[in-house]
Design a protein around this motif. Structure first.
Motif, short mmCIF file in Angstrom:
data_model
loop_
_atom_site.label_atom_id
_atom_site.label_comp_id
_atom_site.label_asym_id
_atom_site.label_seq_id
_atom_site.Cartn_x
_atom_site.Cartn_y
_atom_site.Cartn_z
N SER A 72 4.13 11.55 -3.47
CA SER A 72 2.76 12.06 -3.44
C SER A 72 2.69 13.44 -2.79
O SER A 72 3.42 13.75 -1.85
N LEU A 73 1.77 14.23 -3.32
CA LEU A 73 1.43 15.54 -2.78
C LEU A 73 -0.03 15.50 -2.36
O LEU A 73 -0.91 15.16 -3.17
N ALA A 74 -0.31 15.82 -1.10
CA ALA A 74 -1.69 15.98 -0.64
C ALA A 74 -2.00 17.47 -0.57
O ALA A 74 -1.17 18.25 -0.10
N TYR A 75 -3.19 17.83 -1.02
CA TYR A 75 -3.61 19.24 -1.03
C TYR A 75 -4.99 19.33 -0.40
O TYR A 75 -5.92 18.65 -0.82
N THR A 76 -5.12 20.20 0.59
CA THR A 76 -6.38 20.27 1.34
C THR A 76 -7.50 20.98 0.59
O THR A 76 -8.66 20.77 0.92
N GLY A 77 -7.17 21.83 -0.42
CA GLY A 77 -8.18 22.77 -0.88
C GLY A 77 -8.57 23.65 0.29
O GLY A 77 -7.76 23.90 1.21
N ASP A 78 -9.80 24.12 0.32
CA ASP A 78 -10.33 24.86 1.47
C ASP A 78 -11.19 23.91 2.28
O ASP A 78 -12.16 23.34 1.77
N SER A 79 -10.88 23.77 3.56
CA SER A 79 -11.62 22.80 4.37
C SER A 79 -11.35 23.01 5.84
O SER A 79 -10.25 23.41 6.24
N GLY A 80 -12.36 22.70 6.64
CA GLY A 80 -12.14 22.51 8.05
C GLY A 80 -11.62 21.10 8.29
O GLY A 80 -11.54 20.29 7.36
N PRO A 81 -11.24 20.78 9.53
CA PRO A 81 -10.77 19.42 9.82
C PRO A 81 -11.84 18.39 9.48
O PRO A 81 -13.03 18.59 9.75
N CYS A 82 -11.43 17.28 8.86
CA CYS A 82 -12.38 16.21 8.52
C CYS A 82 -11.61 14.94 8.22
O CYS A 82 -10.41 14.97 7.93
N ASP A 83 -12.32 13.81 8.27
CA ASP A 83 -11.68 12.51 8.04
C ASP A 83 -11.10 12.41 6.64
O ASP A 83 -10.07 11.73 6.44
N ALA A 84 -11.73 13.06 5.66
CA ALA A 84 -11.24 12.98 4.29
C ALA A 84 -9.83 13.54 4.18
O ALA A 84 -8.98 12.97 3.46
N LEU A 85 -9.54 14.62 4.87
CA LEU A 85 -8.20 15.18 4.83
C LEU A 85 -7.17 14.22 5.42
O LEU A 85 -6.08 14.06 4.88
N ASP A 86 -7.53 13.57 6.52
CA ASP A 86 -6.61 12.61 7.13
C ASP A 86 -6.30 11.47 6.17
O ASP A 86 -5.15 11.03 6.06
N SER A 87 -7.31 11.00 5.46
CA SER A 87 -7.11 9.91 4.52
C SER A 87 -6.23 10.33 3.35
O SER A 87 -5.29 9.62 2.96
N LEU A 88 -6.51 11.50 2.78
CA LEU A 88 -5.74 11.98 1.64
C LEU A 88 -4.28 12.26 2.01
O LEU A 88 -3.37 12.04 1.21
N ALA A 89 -4.05 12.75 3.21
CA ALA A 89 -2.72 13.18 3.63
C ALA A 89 -1.85 12.06 4.18
O ALA A 89 -0.64 12.23 4.32
N SER A 90 -2.44 10.91 4.48
CA SER A 90 -1.71 9.85 5.17
C SER A 90 -0.44 9.44 4.41
O SER A 90 -0.50 8.97 3.27
N GLY A 91 0.71 9.64 5.04
CA GLY A 91 1.97 9.23 4.46
C GLY A 91 2.46 10.06 3.29
O GLY A 91 3.43 9.68 2.62
N ALA A 92 1.82 11.19 3.01
CA ALA A 92 2.21 12.00 1.85
C ALA A 92 3.61 12.58 2.03
O ALA A 92 4.00 12.95 3.13
N ASP A 93 4.35 12.65 0.95
CA ASP A 93 5.68 13.26 1.01
C ASP A 93 5.58 14.75 1.31
O ASP A 93 6.39 15.30 2.05
N VAL A 94 4.58 15.40 0.71
CA VAL A 94 4.34 16.82 0.95
C VAL A 94 2.85 17.03 1.21
O VAL A 94 2.01 16.51 0.47
N LEU A 95 2.54 17.77 2.24
CA LEU A 95 1.18 18.22 2.50
C LEU A 95 1.11 19.72 2.23
O LEU A 95 1.77 20.50 2.93
N LEU A 96 0.39 20.09 1.20
CA LEU A 96 0.14 21.49 0.88
C LEU A 96 -1.19 21.85 1.52
O LEU A 96 -2.25 21.44 1.04
N SER A 97 -1.12 22.59 2.60
CA SER A 97 -2.32 22.82 3.42
C SER A 97 -2.65 24.29 3.54
O SER A 97 -1.77 25.11 3.83
N GLU A 98 -3.91 24.60 3.33
CA GLU A 98 -4.38 25.95 3.65
C GLU A 98 -4.36 26.14 5.16
O GLU A 98 -4.51 25.19 5.93
N ALA A 99 -4.15 27.38 5.57
CA ALA A 99 -4.27 27.76 6.98
C ALA A 99 -4.65 29.23 6.97
O ALA A 99 -3.80 30.10 6.83
N SER A 100 -5.93 29.49 7.09
CA SER A 100 -6.46 30.82 6.82
C SER A 100 -6.51 31.72 8.04
O SER A 100 -6.78 32.92 7.90
#
Length: 255
Positions: free
Chosen positions: A156-184
């Motif tokens: 699995s790949l989790a992708y944050t899109g554009d976002s501040g910290p939120c519970d939805a990101l934690d849920s989507l990213a949980s246990g992901a093989d790769v986290l593709l995360s924005e950091a602006s």
């Protein structure tokens, strides 16, 4: 599952650098995630113009979708256009957004219909797109915006899109093989909330999620990429790296 970075410049295209665009491939299926400034050009460097099987857009800010107007021209007016509309999974206002972006006046907007070129589908519910199982969730951004978890073949790949910290990101990213995360930006107390992640917040997200790898993207040209990476590495003990335009990443590999 192979990830190819078409563009990764945050907020605007940089010198010789396209804005957000990512190519995911598995089982001969080509899924494009985001289509910002310069991505259509970059896609054609990697693959034939009409080889895209589906397009997914996290939100409708220009740096994530503006090249859809040019893609419309290609698929509408090419001498040998595709025989069927391209599935586009996007926020609810995608159709009206792209009509307005393309047509310069109300007279043309009133007659323009993208449905012969694009088949717009909403986000929010799990969906199967070719071989990919795609989950989406609303994230913390000023407009309707989504993060994603894309799975295939047990990875699995989790992708944050554009976002501040939120519970939805934690849920989507949980246990992901790769986290593709924005950091602006780098971390600071006066950053606007519910807009973007800092390098530190991207690292903290990866650590909480137990992600296999952290791939950092969407760093604007005016932000130090190395400072962002340093913050992420200070918060996440796993493998972290900055993606590069043209970079290829096997999602199943844990470093």
């Amino acid at each position: 599952m192979l990830l190819t970075v078409l563009g990764c410049s945050g907020s605007i295209p940089g010198p010789g650098a396209a804005a957000s665009g990512y190519l995911l491939e598995a089982d001969g299926f080509t899924l494009v995630l985001e289509f910002g400034n310069g991505v259509l050009s970059r896609f054609q460097e990697e693959r034939p113009l009409f080889s895209m099987d589906a397009l997914v857009l996290s939100h409708l800010h220009p740096d994530h979708c503006v090249d859809v107007s040019s893609l419309y021209v290609a698929r509408k007016y090419h001498p040998s256009p595709p025989s069927s509309p391209l599935p586009v999974y996007a926020p609810a206002e995608a159709h009206s957004r792209f009509v307005a972006a393309y047509a310069p006046n109300e007279a043309e907007r009133s007659t323009l219909d993208f449905s012969d070129v694009f088949s717009f589908q909403g986000l929010g519910a799990p969906v199967q797109i070719g071989p990919f199982a795609v989950e989406s969730a609303v994230v913390a951004h000023p407009c309707e915006a989504y993060g994603f978890r894309i799975s295939h073949g047990g990875v699995s790949l989790a992708y944050t899109g554009d976002s501040g910290p939120c519970d939805a990101l934690d849920s989507l990213a949980s246990g992901a093989d790769v986290l593709l995360s924005e950091a602006s930006w780098t971390h600071a107390p006066d950053r606007q909330p519910d807009l973007h992640l800092s390098g530190r917040e991207a690292g903290e997200l990866a650590a909480r999620a137990g992600a296999g790898r952290l791939l950092i993207t969407h760093v604007p040209p005016w932000t130090s990429r190395e400072d962002v990476l340093g913050e992420a590495r200070s918060a996440f003990g796993g493998h972290s790296e900055l993606v590069v335009q043209g970079g290829r990443y096997e999602v199943g590999e844990r470093t």
